[in-house]
Every structure is written in C-alpha cells, then in structure tokens.
Motif scaffolding. Structure first.
Motif, PDB file in Angstrom:
ATOM      1  N   VAL A   3      38.850   2.597  27.255  1.00 25.02           N
ATOM      2  CA  VAL A   3      38.037   4.288  27.951  1.00 25.02           C
ATOM      3  C   VAL A   3      40.005   4.858  27.274  1.00 25.02           C
ATOM      4  O   VAL A   3      40.424   4.617  27.408  1.00 25.02           O
ATOM      5  CB  VAL A   3      38.032   4.130  29.390  1.00 25.02           C
ATOM      6  CG1 VAL A   3      36.989   2.949  30.077  1.00 25.02           C
ATOM      7  CG2 VAL A   3      39.865   3.427  30.050  1.00 25.02           C
ATOM      8  N   ILE A   4      39.123   6.114  27.655  1.00 32.24           N
ATOM      9  CA  ILE A   4      39.318   7.199  27.258  1.00 32.24           C
ATOM     10  C   ILE A   4      40.048   8.171  28.950  1.00 32.24           C
ATOM     11  O   ILE A   4      39.511   8.282  29.324  1.00 32.24           O
ATOM     12  CB  ILE A   4      38.834   8.816  26.712  1.00 32.24           C
ATOM     13  CG1 ILE A   4      38.541   7.580  25.230  1.00 32.24           C
ATOM     14  CG2 ILE A   4      40.068  10.115  26.663  1.00 32.24           C
ATOM     15  CD1 ILE A   4      37.641   8.342  24.310  1.00 32.24           C
ATOM     16  N   ARG A   5      41.372   8.648  29.448  1.00 30.70           N
ATOM     17  CA  ARG A   5      41.378   8.428  30.647  1.00 30.70           C
ATOM     18  C   ARG A   5      42.873   9.192  30.623  1.00 30.70           C
ATOM     19  O   ARG A   5      43.626   9.650  29.963  1.00 30.70           O
ATOM     20  CB  ARG A   5      41.380   7.081  31.826  1.00 30.70           C
ATOM     21  CG  ARG A   5      42.348   6.432  31.645  1.00 30.70           C
ATOM     22  CD  ARG A   5      42.196   4.946  31.874  1.00 30.70           C
ATOM     23  NE  ARG A   5      43.376   3.770  32.629  1.00 30.70           N
ATOM     24  CZ  ARG A   5      42.857   2.605  32.267  1.00 30.70           C
ATOM     25  NH1 ARG A   5      42.403   2.333  32.631  1.00 30.70           N
ATOM     26  NH2 ARG A   5      43.875   1.718  31.877  1.00 30.70           N
ATOM     27  N   LEU A   6      43.107   9.877  31.598  1.00 29.13           N
ATOM     28  CA  LEU A   6      43.708  10.781  32.504  1.00 29.13           C
ATOM     29  C   LEU A   6      45.083   9.536  32.668  1.00 29.13           C
ATOM     30  O   LEU A   6      44.812   8.988  33.172  1.00 29.13           O
ATOM     31  CB  LEU A   6      44.279  11.643  33.275  1.00 29.13           C
ATOM     32  CG  LEU A   6      43.194  12.179  33.678  1.00 29.13           C
ATOM     33  CD1 LEU A   6      42.820  13.719  33.838  1.00 29.13           C
ATOM     34  CD2 LEU A   6      43.946  12.681  31.719  1.00 29.13           C
ATOM     35  N   ASN A  18      48.753  12.733  30.948  1.00 26.63           N
ATOM     36  CA  ASN A  18      48.348  12.292  29.414  1.00 26.63           C
ATOM     37  C   ASN A  18      47.096  11.918  28.972  1.00 26.63           C
ATOM     38  O   ASN A  18      46.557  10.966  30.112  1.00 26.63           O
ATOM     39  CB  ASN A  18      49.588  11.504  28.511  1.00 26.63           C
ATOM     40  CG  ASN A  18      51.172  12.028  28.190  1.00 26.63           C
ATOM     41  OD1 ASN A  18      51.369  13.626  27.935  1.00 26.63           O
ATOM     42  ND2 ASN A  18      51.797  11.067  29.131  1.00 26.63           N
ATOM     43  N   ILE A  19      46.583  11.840  28.542  1.00 22.39           N
ATOM     44  CA  ILE A  19      45.193  12.011  28.148  1.00 22.39           C
ATOM     45  C   ILE A  19      45.331  10.832  26.935  1.00 22.39           C
ATOM     46  O   ILE A  19      45.493  11.039  25.897  1.00 22.39           O
ATOM     47  CB  ILE A  19      44.236  12.844  27.565  1.00 22.39           C
ATOM     48  CG1 ILE A  19      43.570  14.164  28.544  1.00 22.39           C
ATOM     49  CG2 ILE A  19      43.059  12.337  26.948  1.00 22.39           C
ATOM     50  CD1 ILE A  19      43.447  14.896  27.804  1.00 22.39           C
ATOM     51  N   VAL A  20      45.195   9.427  27.865  1.00 20.83           N
ATOM     52  CA  VAL A  20      44.805   8.421  26.464  1.00 20.83           C
ATOM     53  C   VAL A  20      43.588   7.479  26.432  1.00 20.83           C
ATOM     54  O   VAL A  20      42.700   7.567  27.082  1.00 20.83           O
ATOM     55  CB  VAL A  20      45.938   7.004  27.023  1.00 20.83           C
ATOM     56  CG1 VAL A  20      47.313   8.007  26.726  1.00 20.83           C
ATOM     57  CG2 VAL A  20      46.252   6.807  28.884  1.00 20.83           C
ATOM     58  N   VAL A  21      43.918   6.864  25.141  1.00 27.52           N
ATOM     59  CA  VAL A  21      42.943   6.056  24.847  1.00 27.52           C
ATOM     60  C   VAL A  21      43.681   4.111  25.282  1.00 27.52           C
ATOM     61  O   VAL A  21      45.047   4.278  25.332  1.00 27.52           O
ATOM     62  CB  VAL A  21      42.513   5.876  23.922  1.00 27.52           C
ATOM     63  CG1 VAL A  21      41.204   4.552  23.504  1.00 27.52           C
ATOM     64  CG2 VAL A  21      42.181   6.663  22.872  1.00 27.52           C
ATOM     65  N   ALA A  22      42.986   3.329  26.173  1.00 33.56           N
ATOM     66  CA  ALA A  22      43.330   1.852  26.677  1.00 33.56           C
ATOM     67  C   ALA A  22      42.369   1.039  27.156  1.00 33.56           C
ATOM     68  O   ALA A  22      41.507   1.281  27.045  1.00 33.56           O
ATOM     69  CB  ALA A  22      44.055   2.617  27.922  1.00 33.56           C
ATOM     70  N   ASP A  23      43.048  -0.147  27.206  1.00 34.90           N
ATOM     71  CA  ASP A  23      41.584  -1.320  27.662  1.00 34.90           C
ATOM     72  C   ASP A  23      41.617  -1.017  29.351  1.00 34.90           C
ATOM     73  O   ASP A  23      43.096  -0.602  29.948  1.00 34.90           O
ATOM     74  CB  ASP A  23      42.776  -2.531  27.250  1.00 34.90           C
ATOM     75  CG  ASP A  23      41.516  -3.818  27.474  1.00 34.90           C
ATOM     76  OD1 ASP A  23      40.838  -4.018  28.553  1.00 34.90           O
ATOM     77  OD2 ASP A  23      41.053  -4.231  26.709  1.00 34.90           O
ATOM     78  N   LYS A  24      40.824  -0.908  29.504  1.00 38.96           N
ATOM     79  CA  LYS A  24      40.050  -0.751  30.565  1.00 38.96           C
ATOM     80  C   LYS A  24      40.897  -1.506  32.123  1.00 38.96           C
ATOM     81  O   LYS A  24      41.203  -1.201  33.446  1.00 38.96           O
ATOM     82  CB  LYS A  24      38.505  -1.334  31.216  1.00 38.96           C
ATOM     83  CG  LYS A  24      38.113  -0.674  32.586  1.00 38.96           C
ATOM     84  CD  LYS A  24      36.476  -0.741  33.057  1.00 38.96           C
ATOM     85  CE  LYS A  24      35.889   0.107  34.247  1.00 38.96           C
ATOM     86  NZ  LYS A  24      34.712   0.573  33.938  1.00 38.96           N
ATOM     87  N   ARG A  25      41.286  -2.865  31.701  1.00 43.30           N
ATOM     88  CA  ARG A  25      42.300  -3.557  32.032  1.00 43.30           C
ATOM     89  C   ARG A  25      43.200  -3.426  32.193  1.00 43.30           C
ATOM     90  O   ARG A  25      44.235  -4.130  33.547  1.00 43.30           O
ATOM     91  CB  ARG A  25      41.733  -5.323  31.544  1.00 43.30           C
ATOM     92  CG  ARG A  25      40.958  -5.766  31.801  1.00 43.30           C
ATOM     93  CD  ARG A  25      40.511  -7.075  30.948  1.00 43.30           C
ATOM     94  NE  ARG A  25      40.701  -6.644  29.209  1.00 43.30           N
ATOM     95  CZ  ARG A  25      40.749  -7.358  28.317  1.00 43.30           C
ATOM     96  NH1 ARG A  25      40.345  -8.782  28.527  1.00 43.30           N
ATOM     97  NH2 ARG A  25      41.115  -7.252  27.351  1.00 43.30           N
ATOM     98  N   ASN A  26      44.389  -2.700  31.603  1.00 44.55           N
ATOM     99  CA  ASN A  26      45.602  -2.485  31.794  1.00 44.55           C
ATOM    100  C   ASN A  26      45.816  -1.391  32.899  1.00 44.55           C
ATOM    101  O   ASN A  26      44.231  -0.673  33.627  1.00 44.55           O
ATOM    102  CB  ASN A  26      45.907  -1.762  30.796  1.00 44.55           C
ATOM    103  CG  ASN A  26      46.198  -2.302  29.613  1.00 44.55           C
ATOM    104  OD1 ASN A  26      46.385  -3.639  30.077  1.00 44.55           O
ATOM    105  ND2 ASN A  26      46.303  -2.299  28.425  1.00 44.55           N
ATOM    106  N   GLY A  64      33.102   2.933  19.811  1.00 47.40           N
ATOM    107  CA  GLY A  64      32.205   3.262  21.719  1.00 47.40           C
ATOM    108  C   GLY A  64      33.764   3.188  22.709  1.00 47.40           C
ATOM    109  O   GLY A  64      33.377   2.632  23.663  1.00 47.40           O
ATOM    110  N   ALA A  65      34.657   4.135  23.116  1.00 48.62           N
ATOM    111  CA  ALA A  65      35.572   4.268  23.524  1.00 48.62           C
ATOM    112  C   ALA A  65      34.517   4.914  24.576  1.00 48.62           C
ATOM    113  O   ALA A  65      33.246   6.070  24.207  1.00 48.62           O
ATOM    114  CB  ALA A  65      36.770   5.057  23.881  1.00 48.62           C
ATOM    115  N   ALA A  66      35.028   4.646  25.830  1.00 46.37           N
ATOM    116  CA  ALA A  66      33.748   5.557  27.131  1.00 46.37           C
ATOM    117  C   ALA A  66      34.365   6.366  28.312  1.00 46.37           C
ATOM    118  O   ALA A  66      35.806   5.808  28.267  1.00 46.37           O
ATOM    119  CB  ALA A  66      33.191   4.741  27.894  1.00 46.37           C
ATOM    120  N   PRO A  67      34.986   7.630  27.607  1.00 44.57           N
ATOM    121  CA  PRO A  67      35.692   8.966  28.317  1.00 44.57           C
ATOM    122  C   PRO A  67      34.912   8.653  29.927  1.00 44.57           C
ATOM    123  O   PRO A  67      34.062   8.530  30.283  1.00 44.57           O
ATOM    124  CB  PRO A  67      35.107   9.987  27.723  1.00 44.57           C
ATOM    125  CG  PRO A  67      34.295  10.251  27.262  1.00 44.57           C
ATOM    126  CD  PRO A  67      33.868   8.308  27.212  1.00 44.57           C
TER     127      PRO A  67
END
Length: 86
Positions: A3-6, A18-26, A64-67
């Motif tokens: 996911v792409i999230r704050l 920060n706008i980051v790309v991360a694994d949803k489980r983190n 495939g990352a979902a914002p």
C-alpha cells in the motif's frame, strides 16, 4: 499486499507525514519499502506543503500497490497545483 500511505512524524500538535510504500501488515509508522514524498499540512509562507515523486508513484501503482484514500486525494491536489506545460 503493498500500500501507499502516510506515515506520521513531527511532534505533538505539529504533524508531518511521509508518503511511503509499505507492506499492509506493517505498522503505520513502522517499516516501509520506499519513501516517495512528504506532506506538511501546517506549511506556511515559502514552505513546500507537498512533494511527490510521480515517477515512483506511477511505478508502484503499476505493479499493484494500492494508494490509501488520503494519498489519492493528495495526488489529485498535487496534479491540480502543477499544471502541465504545453
């Protein structure tokens, strides 16, 4: 899922994201894959309120990352603020 999230930073009552790309489980402020920008909601004067690396955003959404909803809103805001030069 990626996911792409704050990710929140800053001090109490002075948020900075920060706008980051991360694994949803983190966790929200935990481990991330890549930092692709920042958002400063309290920017004043000559400070930059939003910076996004659009090429990296395009890459991650392409694989495939979902914002998140907020990131989608910020991307639209960023696109409206920077008109395309013809």
């Amino acid at each position: 899922m990626v996911v792409i999230r704050l990710s929140r930073g800053g001090s109490k009552a002075r948020p900075f994201y920060n706008i980051v790309v991360a694994d949803k489980r983190n966790r929200r402020d935990g481990r991330f894959i890549e930092r692709i920008g920042f958002y400063n909601p309290l920017a004043r004067g000559g400070e930059e309120p939003l910076r996004l690396e659009l090429d990296r955003l395009t890459y991650w959404t392409g694989v495939g990352a979902a914002p998140s909803d907020t990131v989608q809103r910020l991307v639209k805001q960023h696109a409206a603020a920077k008109p395309v030069a013809a």
